[in-house]
Design a protein around this motif. Structure first.
Motif, mmCIF file in Angstrom:
data_model
loop_
_atom_site.group_PDB
_atom_site.id
_atom_site.type_symbol
_atom_site.label_atom_id
_atom_site.label_comp_id
_atom_site.label_asym_id
_atom_site.label_seq_id
_atom_site.Cartn_x
_atom_site.Cartn_y
_atom_site.Cartn_z
ATOM 1 N N PHE A 1 22.419 26.541 11.537
ATOM 2 C CA PHE A 1 22.123 26.989 10.385
ATOM 3 C C PHE A 1 23.436 26.794 9.662
ATOM 4 C CE2 PHE A 1 22.945 31.345 8.151
ATOM 5 C CZ PHE A 1 22.012 30.988 7.060
ATOM 6 N N LEU A 2 24.813 26.855 10.113
ATOM 7 C CA LEU A 2 26.050 27.076 9.197
ATOM 8 C C LEU A 2 26.256 25.494 8.946
ATOM 9 C CD1 LEU A 2 28.217 29.459 11.523
ATOM 10 C CD2 LEU A 2 27.183 29.833 9.172
ATOM 11 N N PRO A 3 25.908 24.600 9.638
ATOM 12 C CA PRO A 3 26.367 22.983 8.851
ATOM 13 C C PRO A 3 25.342 22.812 7.914
ATOM 14 C CG PRO A 3 26.244 23.079 11.543
ATOM 15 C CD PRO A 3 25.768 24.343 11.108
ATOM 16 N N ARG A 4 24.138 23.383 8.026
ATOM 17 C CA ARG A 4 23.242 22.907 7.006
ATOM 18 C C ARG A 4 23.383 23.678 5.554
ATOM 19 N NH1 ARG A 4 18.610 25.391 6.937
ATOM 20 N NH2 ARG A 4 18.532 26.161 9.042
ATOM 21 N N GLN A 5 24.065 24.878 5.986
ATOM 22 C CA GLN A 5 24.799 25.757 4.546
ATOM 23 C C GLN A 5 25.901 25.039 4.123
ATOM 24 O OE1 GLN A 5 22.664 27.852 3.266
ATOM 25 N NE2 GLN A 5 21.096 27.735 4.958
ATOM 26 N N GLU A 6 26.690 24.074 4.940
ATOM 27 C CA GLU A 6 28.047 23.786 4.483
ATOM 28 C C GLU A 6 29.146 24.664 4.759
ATOM 29 O OE1 GLU A 6 27.587 21.464 0.849
ATOM 30 O OE2 GLU A 6 26.821 19.723 1.798
ATOM 31 N N ILE A 7 28.829 25.487 5.693
ATOM 32 C CA ILE A 7 29.833 26.457 5.990
ATOM 33 C C ILE A 7 30.745 26.152 7.317
ATOM 34 C CG2 ILE A 7 30.040 29.050 6.558
ATOM 35 C CD1 ILE A 7 27.626 29.762 4.963
ATOM 36 N N GLY B 1 33.698 37.056 3.759
ATOM 37 C CA GLY B 1 34.165 35.897 4.843
ATOM 38 C C GLY B 1 34.196 34.562 3.995
ATOM 39 N N LEU B 2 35.072 33.566 4.379
ATOM 40 C CA LEU B 2 35.433 32.252 3.671
ATOM 41 C C LEU B 2 34.988 31.129 4.525
ATOM 42 C CD1 LEU B 2 37.783 34.566 3.025
ATOM 43 C CD2 LEU B 2 38.234 32.918 1.208
ATOM 44 N N SER B 3 34.557 30.193 3.843
ATOM 45 C CA SER B 3 34.599 28.841 4.598
ATOM 46 C C SER B 3 35.492 27.778 4.086
ATOM 47 C CB SER B 3 33.044 28.283 4.458
ATOM 48 O OG SER B 3 32.841 27.057 5.021
ATOM 49 N N THR B 4 35.771 26.973 5.107
ATOM 50 C CA THR B 4 36.586 25.819 4.636
ATOM 51 C C THR B 4 35.574 24.940 3.980
ATOM 52 O OG1 THR B 4 36.559 24.663 6.682
ATOM 53 C CG2 THR B 4 38.386 25.933 6.170
ATOM 54 N N ARG B 5 36.240 23.971 2.912
ATOM 55 C CA ARG B 5 35.397 23.020 2.516
ATOM 56 C C ARG B 5 34.570 21.932 3.456
ATOM 57 N NH1 ARG B 5 38.748 21.973 -3.341
ATOM 58 N NH2 ARG B 5 38.403 24.119 -4.016
ATOM 59 N N GLY B 6 35.192 21.589 4.433
ATOM 60 C CA GLY B 6 34.767 20.789 5.238
ATOM 61 C C GLY B 6 35.082 20.829 6.767
ATOM 62 N N PRO B 7 34.196 20.363 7.670
ATOM 63 C CA PRO B 7 34.569 20.758 8.966
ATOM 64 C C PRO B 7 35.789 20.505 9.792
ATOM 65 C CG PRO B 7 33.133 18.678 8.841
ATOM 66 C CD PRO B 7 33.274 19.371 7.595
ATOM 67 N N GLY B 8 36.365 19.540 8.937
ATOM 68 C CA GLY B 8 37.920 19.100 9.394
ATOM 69 C C GLY B 8 39.007 19.858 8.615
ATOM 70 N N ASP B 9 38.497 20.672 7.521
ATOM 71 C CA ASP B 9 39.540 21.437 6.908
ATOM 72 C C ASP B 9 40.034 22.593 7.524
ATOM 73 O OD1 ASP B 9 39.371 19.571 4.977
ATOM 74 O OD2 ASP B 9 37.815 20.379 3.909
ATOM 75 N N GLU B 10 41.224 23.040 7.174
ATOM 76 C CA GLU B 10 41.982 24.117 7.760
ATOM 77 C C GLU B 10 42.729 24.963 6.871
ATOM 78 O OE1 GLU B 10 41.568 25.623 10.964
ATOM 79 O OE2 GLU B 10 40.879 23.823 11.904
ATOM 80 N N PHE B 11 42.706 26.265 6.642
ATOM 81 C CA PHE B 11 43.673 26.948 5.800
ATOM 82 C C PHE B 11 44.974 26.760 6.462
ATOM 83 C CE2 PHE B 11 39.766 29.546 5.150
ATOM 84 C CZ PHE B 11 39.474 28.932 3.872
#
Length: 372
Positions: free
Chosen positions: A109-115, A133-143
């Motif tokens: 679910f979350l990868p399809r939603q780009e979360i 809630g907040l998501s990073t822009r990509g799977p390899g990104d971090e705050f």
């Protein structure tokens, strides 16, 4: 605190007074830390009312798919609610790598939603469940540490602003309901959300002791099947004779009658596109005879210079006789009966059938006392 952070905090408290500002404020928070989608919602666990609910910069169908396919099995919810409201938390602090690796939410679910790499704050309070809630822009990104510090500071203000917003909406609803029911102090009141009873007052609770009105399967009904059918038709708006503004139900075993009237209330938003109708149903115990005495009705009408034909129509109304059947018995058009009722109401200066019932009940009681 820099000027940009200070401006966002001011925006949060401005949004507490203006619903349309929440979306823009969420996007500003996202810009501040370079986030992707931002999720904000607050929902009452008691009534199901959504105070807030949107996913900024994300798929607009996110909520519908989540609620339908994933919410019932989402193991994260109690873990989020266990955290102090308003405190910033990273999902990886309460979801292990092994859990994420086997979770349909994280793998599908979350990868399809780009979360990705969710963090945020629990907003649950006072019978409501909520989340920021907040998501990073990509799977390899971090705050980074600076961004996480800003989010930790802002999360507390998000929580306080959301509480203010919810309290303001509840206060507005309470004030509006009070204004609409000031004249119903001794009247039974039932608040409906759709068909469901969500609140009653003490006067209605006392009426329940008559064992005529019932709250069954969450809805309002009455013990007599025929009268229950009439009540449901009235509450659904499917009523005869052009739609009377009130309904009289007879409790024949108890020897009393009840005047029922439905009042529309402002409809709270369930989502960005849908609302749910809220209504206040008022119930007055009339203690009228099964069929009001014609001579007494005539005497009541005579005081307002109401004609005999109009008084007969009022007698039919007070006796809960369908106006179509009354017109057929009298050999006149239904439209003529409606005109007679409206003419009588103008002469009494009473602008609703409900007030006709109440005025006649007072007249009947005063007349009975005077004859003793």
């Amino acid at each position: 605190m820099n000027a940009q952070t200070d401006r966002i905090i001011h925006m949060l408290y401005d949004a507490a007074a203006a619903e349309q500002d929440w979306y823009e404020t969420a996007c500003e928070i996202g810009d501040l830390v370079g986030a992707g989608p931002i999720h904000l919602f607050l929902c009452s666990l008691e009534t199901g009312r959504d105070y807030l609910g949107f996913l900024a910069r994300g798929n607009p169908d996110f909520a519908d798919e989540y609620l339908l396919d994933y919410a019932p099995s989402d193991f994260r919810v109690p873990r989020v609610m266990a955290h102090k409201p308003g405190s910033y938390i990273d999902e990886r602090d309460y979801v292990s790598r092994d859990e994420a690796a086997t979770s349909p939410i994280h793998q599908d679910f979350l990868p399809r939603q780009e979360i990705y790499n969710i963090s945020g704050a629990n907003l649950t309070h006072d019978g409501c469940i909520g989340w920021f809630g907040l998501s990073t822009r990509g799977p390899g990104d971090e705050f980074d540490d600076h961004e996480r510090g800003l989010l930790s500071l802002i999360s507390g203000h998000v929580f306080r602003a959301v509480k203010l917003y919810r309290n303001r909406l509840d206060l507005m609803a309470a004030q509006d309901l009070s204004a609409r029911t000031l004249d119903l102090v001794a009247t039974g009141i039932v608040i409906l959300a759709g068909p469901e009873v969500i609140q009653t007052n003490a006067a209605f609770d006392r009426l329940l002791q008559d064992r005529f009105f019932l709250v069954r399967n969450g809805g309002l009904t009455c013990a007599d099947a025929a009268q229950a059918a009439q009540l449901q038709l009235y509450l659904s708006g499917v009523i005869d004779d052009g739609g009377p503004d009130c309904l009289v139900l007879r409790h024949r075993e108890g020897g009393v009658s009840y005047l029922v009237q439905c009042h529309d209330l402002p409809a709270p938003r369930l989502s960005r596109t849908t609302t749910q109708a809220h209504r206040a149903v008022s119930i007055v115990k009339l203690d009228l005879d099964a069929q009001p005495d014609l001579e007494q009705v005539m005497a009541f009408c005579d005081g307002f210079c109401i004609s005999r034909a109009e008084a007969l129509a009022i007698h039919a109304v007070l006796g809960s006789q369908p106006l179509g059947a009354f017109a057929e018995t009298r050999g006149i058009r239904l439209d003529t009966v409606h005109k007679q009722v409206k003419s009588a109401m103008r002469k009494t200066e009473l602008n609703s059938q409900k007030k006709i019932f109440q005025a006649f009940e007072r007249y009947r009681q005063i007349n009975a006392k005077g004859s003793n």
